[in-house]
Design a protein around this motif. Sequence first.
Motif, PDB file in Angstrom:
ATOM      1  N   ALA A  28      44.853  24.224   1.755  1.00 40.54           N
ATOM      2  CA  ALA A  28      44.826  25.661   1.477  1.00 40.54           C
ATOM      3  C   ALA A  28      45.392  25.967   0.096  1.00 40.54           C
ATOM      4  O   ALA A  28      44.836  26.774  -0.660  1.00 40.54           O
TER       5      ALA A  28
ATOM      6  N   GLY B 138      36.293  22.102  -0.152  1.00 36.23           N
ATOM      7  CA  GLY B 138      35.906  21.694   1.192  1.00 36.23           C
ATOM      8  C   GLY B 138      34.823  20.643   1.215  1.00 36.23           C
ATOM      9  O   GLY B 138      34.743  19.846   2.165  1.00 36.23           O
TER      10      GLY B 138
ATOM     11  N   ALA C 136      38.938  22.961   3.287  1.00 35.67           N
ATOM     12  CA  ALA C 136      39.488  23.975   2.383  1.00 35.67           C
ATOM     13  C   ALA C 136      40.751  24.634   2.927  1.00 35.67           C
ATOM     14  O   ALA C 136      41.632  25.022   2.144  1.00 35.67           O
ATOM     15  N   PHE C 137      40.872  24.785   4.247  1.00 32.62           N
ATOM     16  CA  PHE C 137      42.012  25.506   4.820  1.00 32.62           C
ATOM     17  C   PHE C 137      42.637  24.797   6.024  1.00 32.62           C
ATOM     18  O   PHE C 137      43.429  25.393   6.736  1.00 32.62           O
TER      19      PHE C 137
ATOM     20  N   LEU D 137      35.196  24.152   5.901  1.00 35.43           N
ATOM     21  CA  LEU D 137      36.301  25.079   6.145  1.00 35.43           C
ATOM     22  C   LEU D 137      37.600  24.318   6.429  1.00 35.43           C
ATOM     23  O   LEU D 137      38.673  24.704   5.951  1.00 35.43           O
TER      24      LEU D 137
ATOM     25  N   THR E 260      42.915  24.905  -2.560  1.00 36.05           N
ATOM     26  CA  THR E 260      41.804  25.856  -2.675  1.00 36.05           C
ATOM     27  C   THR E 260      42.211  27.061  -3.507  1.00 36.05           C
ATOM     28  O   THR E 260      41.471  27.507  -4.397  1.00 36.05           O
TER      29      THR E 260
ATOM     30  N   VAL F 211      36.279  27.336  -2.144  1.00 38.20           N
ATOM     31  CA  VAL F 211      36.135  26.761  -0.798  1.00 38.20           C
ATOM     32  C   VAL F 211      35.015  25.727  -0.783  1.00 38.20           C
ATOM     33  O   VAL F 211      35.163  24.635  -0.210  1.00 38.20           O
TER      34      VAL F 211
END
Length: 349
Positions: A58, A310, A51-52, A48, A61, A306
């Motif tokens: 972000a 990620g 990915a963000f 996570l 992704t 993601v």
Amino acid sequence: MRLERREHRPLYLMAGAPVAAIIVALALSGILIAIAGAPVLEAYRRILIGAFGSRLSATETLTRATPLILTGLAAAVAFRARLWNIGAEGQFYFGAIAVAAFGSKLLAGLPSIALIPLLLVIGAVAGMVLILVPLWLRLRFSVDEVVTSLLMNFIAILFVSMLIDGVLKDPLAFGWPQSQSVADHAMLPKLLARSRLHIGLAIAIGLAIAIHFIQSRTVFGMQSRAAGLNPQGAVFAGVSLARTLVKVACISGGLAGLAGAIEVMGVRGYVTTDLSPGFGYSGIVVAMLANLNPIGVIFAALFTAVMFVGADGMSRSLGIPTYIADVTVALSLLTMVVALFFTQYRIRR
């Protein structure tokens, strides 16, 4: 114990099937992560974060999710009508190379406001052309389109490879096989400055909403669903099966070709044989995770993106293979198939 077909499929089962499939897939992947010697929850937290966790991650992704939305829609539209389009990968490359050819030479003199829409249409048409070959073989000779569309992928990629190593080769690429770059004013506008996130994401989401409306509120949408649920019944009711499948094929191939066009015009600017890390095949997984629902495709594509984006950060921080992401996505497909089976059947004593 026996299996009994459900007369009605409750809404909570249909909505919960993708969620349950993803949870089970993550649990099974957790076993592999534990075997690799990493803490499972920490690994998923790292995914996570990868990915963000930052503005860059972000936007990367969302950039990765854009072609997945389009290829997922391509598969979902075709599969709902029982047209088994496994050739989105080849259609993706055809759309990409068509944009490279027209955007670098033939139409480069046009202004941006005319060039960008025209190139997007050209990419979509290129994808349509490729899918019509397997469809014609099915309608004319009853040839299984699963095999022909799959084989067309290899033909398309080899054809693209020939072009970028020949007439479309960039003389400034120092011998590297890549096409000439599209004109600078043919590149898609960015949604965020200093990032690769482009307006193609908005186009993909808009198309998902439009296809949902078409499938649920139009006569053609009803005809395509009828062709998938019961072809013989659809013909008996007056639906032209061949005409419906041609329309479905054009939409499906056009979406896959558009994905290739947007990837070139939004990210790369040119075509190489590694332009797609498997967007066409991943689109099938996305469509199945979404239960062939166009709106669900957006979220399924985001989940897939993601996992892929990620997993790189997780691999670097914990020292485990990035292939965990591929395993998780594959397991999600398998668990989704099982979940869909139990939405149609129940176990009776």
